[in-house]
Design a protein around this motif. Structure first.
Motif, PDB file in Angstrom:
ATOM      1  N   CYS A 106      -5.235   4.439   1.997  1.00  0.00           N
ATOM      2  CA  CYS A 106      -5.059   4.396   3.450  1.00  0.00           C
ATOM      3  C   CYS A 106      -4.339   5.673   3.910  1.00  0.00           C
ATOM      4  O   CYS A 106      -3.192   5.908   3.529  1.00  0.00           O
ATOM      5  N   PHE A 117      -3.052   6.400   6.599  1.00  0.00           N
ATOM      6  CA  PHE A 117      -1.887   6.132   7.468  1.00  0.00           C
ATOM      7  C   PHE A 117      -0.693   5.684   6.618  1.00  0.00           C
ATOM      8  O   PHE A 117       0.414   6.197   6.768  1.00  0.00           O
ATOM      9  N   ASN A 128      -2.919  -6.664  12.694  1.00  0.00           N
ATOM     10  CA  ASN A 128      -3.226  -5.219  12.721  1.00  0.00           C
ATOM     11  C   ASN A 128      -3.723  -4.808  14.108  1.00  0.00           C
ATOM     12  O   ASN A 128      -4.892  -4.472  14.312  1.00  0.00           O
ATOM     13  N   CYS A 186      -3.101   2.838  12.298  1.00  0.00           N
ATOM     14  CA  CYS A 186      -4.038   1.943  11.599  1.00  0.00           C
ATOM     15  C   CYS A 186      -5.366   2.032  12.345  1.00  0.00           C
ATOM     16  O   CYS A 186      -5.392   1.894  13.572  1.00  0.00           O
ATOM     17  N   SER A 187      -6.449   2.252  11.607  1.00  0.00           N
ATOM     18  CA  SER A 187      -7.748   2.414  12.278  1.00  0.00           C
ATOM     19  C   SER A 187      -8.163   1.124  12.986  1.00  0.00           C
ATOM     20  O   SER A 187      -8.825   1.151  14.021  1.00  0.00           O
ATOM     21  N   LEU A 188      -7.755  -0.005  12.436  1.00  0.00           N
ATOM     22  CA  LEU A 188      -8.098  -1.288  13.071  1.00  0.00           C
ATOM     23  C   LEU A 188      -7.385  -1.417  14.413  1.00  0.00           C
ATOM     24  O   LEU A 188      -7.996  -1.778  15.424  1.00  0.00           O
ATOM     25  N   CYS A 227     -11.642  -1.507   9.395  1.00  0.00           N
ATOM     26  CA  CYS A 227     -10.655  -0.667   8.702  1.00  0.00           C
ATOM     27  C   CYS A 227     -11.383   0.456   7.971  1.00  0.00           C
ATOM     28  O   CYS A 227     -12.310   0.186   7.211  1.00  0.00           O
ATOM     29  N   TYR A 276       0.815  -1.219   0.000  1.00  0.00           N
ATOM     30  CA  TYR A 276       0.000   0.000   0.000  1.00  0.00           C
ATOM     31  C   TYR A 276       0.851   1.271   0.000  1.00  0.00           C
ATOM     32  O   TYR A 276       0.318   2.368   0.101  1.00  0.00           O
ATOM     33  N   GLU A 330     -10.917  -7.771   4.505  1.00  0.00           N
ATOM     34  CA  GLU A 330     -11.313  -6.707   5.435  1.00  0.00           C
ATOM     35  C   GLU A 330     -12.547  -5.952   4.927  1.00  0.00           C
ATOM     36  O   GLU A 330     -13.099  -5.108   5.629  1.00  0.00           O
ATOM     37  N   VAL A 343     -10.519   2.115   5.484  1.00  0.00           N
ATOM     38  CA  VAL A 343     -10.362   2.036   4.027  1.00  0.00           C
ATOM     39  C   VAL A 343     -11.301   0.970   3.448  1.00  0.00           C
ATOM     40  O   VAL A 343     -12.085   1.239   2.538  1.00  0.00           O
TER      41      VAL A 343
HETATM   42 FE1  SF4 Z   1      -5.039  -0.275   8.809  1.00  0.00          FE
HETATM   43 FE2  SF4 Z   1      -4.700   1.132   6.589  1.00  0.00          FE
HETATM   44 FE3  SF4 Z   1      -4.623  -1.544   6.497  1.00  0.00          FE
HETATM   45 FE4  SF4 Z   1      -6.902  -0.279   6.944  1.00  0.00          FE
HETATM   46  S1  SF4 Z   1      -5.667  -0.184   5.085  1.00  0.00           S
HETATM   47  S2  SF4 Z   1      -6.145  -2.050   8.050  1.00  0.00           S
HETATM   48  S3  SF4 Z   1      -6.264   1.474   8.166  1.00  0.00           S
HETATM   49  S4  SF4 Z   1      -3.206  -0.214   7.553  1.00  0.00           S
END
Ligand code: SF4
Ligand code: 13P
Length: 324
Positions: free
Chosen positions: A280, A282, A129, A101-103, A187, A41, A215, A189
């Motif tokens: 994402c 982050f 995560n 990370c939101s998770l 998540c 990502y 996810e 995203v």
């Molecule tokens: Fe976390 Fe970003 Fe992965 Fe979503 S996409 S789980 S917010 S790292």
């Protein structure tokens, strides 16, 4: 490799940026005996300069086996933290400490301790995560590529808590037929994809295959002909005879998909609103400039209390043993 770096010759708060960032990063890599690990990502420039690109499981394995003195982690905090848990004697650097990370944030340690206490006799399987503190409270860690395989290895009469992603948890329940107690995290995203827009895209591109990361919500997953981790999605696109794909995960992965299959077409699944929120926020905090600075300054560095590191190591090692 893109040459945006060539345009950079400016003074910033952190000092001068060299004219050729790629060459400067390569030099720092040798100087530090560093390895750059990057998640799919990350922005294309970072993927192109990395020594190793992978999904969470591949990156954890790469971190466990590296001979480098310094690990530069181009990913989010929990990934760099995992590298540090596995390598207490190495320096682990993260270009931006705010790359969370939101998770992971959806599962605070005090609330999780209470949740665990409310479910005695349950084995805790946590998605990678999550923070080191949550890992320290877990029995086994998993990633999106081995979650099903790991749950399948647990005796059928053993009750299980699965945290923190409810969507991955539901997917594992469906695949294994097991009843899991889910922590309600998600998540930002993967919950942004719109079922309606994916259906519209499928109508507009009848030859395209929709593929998705687990996810995503069930409403999105049900339109996917293949569901898997980022690495699994990448492999699938290479092997499938289809020429077009609607990709329901963070669009950073499309850089590798396009490199590996230049003649195929990859359409990012659209988010609910007309925003860039399928990226994402982050992961995207890391930039090539920050990658240069973190190596030049040897900071920010991941530091962990030893008691937490040791407790978090055990379930990660269990995962690595169970996913051979
Ligand atoms: Fe976390 Fe970003 Fe992965 Fe979503 S996409 S789980 S917010 S790292
Ligand atoms: P992977 O296991 O596919 O690397 O997923 C990590 C992640 O953060 C997905 O949002």
């Amino acid at each position: 490799m893109f040459t945006t770096a060539l345009a950079l010759n400016e003074k910033t708060e952190q000092g001068d940026l060299p004219l050729d960032l790629f060459a400067a990063i390569e030099n720092l890599k040798k100087e530090l005996n560093a390895v750059i690990l990057a998640h799919y990502y990350q922005e294309p420039d970072i993927q192109d300069i990395a020594d190793f690109i992978g999904d969470s499981l591949q990156l954890a394995k790469a971190a466990a086996h590296t001979n480098a003195d310094v690990i530069v982690f181009a990913g989010v905090h929990f990934m760099a933290e995992t590298a540090k848990i596995l390598n207490p004697d190495k320096m682990v650097l993260l270009p931006d400490l705010n790359a969370g990370c939101s998770l992971a944030d959806s599962c605070p340690k005090e609330a999780f301790a209470a949740f665990k206490a409310a479910h005695p006799n349950h084995l805790v399987v946590s998605y990678i995560n999550c923070s080191a503190e949550i890992k320290a409270m877990s029995d086994i860690i998993c990633t999106s590529s081995n979650a099903v395989k790991i749950v399948q290895q647990i005796p059928k009469d053993q009750p299980i808590i699965f945290a923190p992603d409810r969507n991955l948890g539901r997917y594992v329940m469906e695949k294994t037929g097991r009843d899991l107690v889910l922590w309600e995290g998600s998540c930002v995203v993967h919950e942004t994809f719109s079922e309606k827009k994916i259906v519209q895209l499928k109508i507009a591109h009848p030859e395209a295959e929709a593929i998705a990361h687990p996810e995503c919500e069930t409403s999105v997953l049900r339109h996917a002909s293949f569901i898997g981790s980022t690495a699994a999605l990448l492999k699938y696109c290479q092997q499938s005879s289809s020429q077009e794909f609607i990709v329901a995960t963070e669009p950073g992965i499309i850089h590798q998909m396009q490199k590996q299959a230049p003649d195929k077409r990859f359409i990012p699944a659209p988010p609910l609103n007309n925003c860039a929120c399928n990226e994402c926020p982050f992961m995207r905090l890391n930039t090539l400039e920050k990658l240069y600075y973190v190596m030049k300054n040897r900071s920010p560095e991941i530091i962990l209390p030893e008691n937490i590191r040791r407790a978090a190591l055990r379930p990660i090692q269990r995962m690595l043993e169970m996913s051979l």
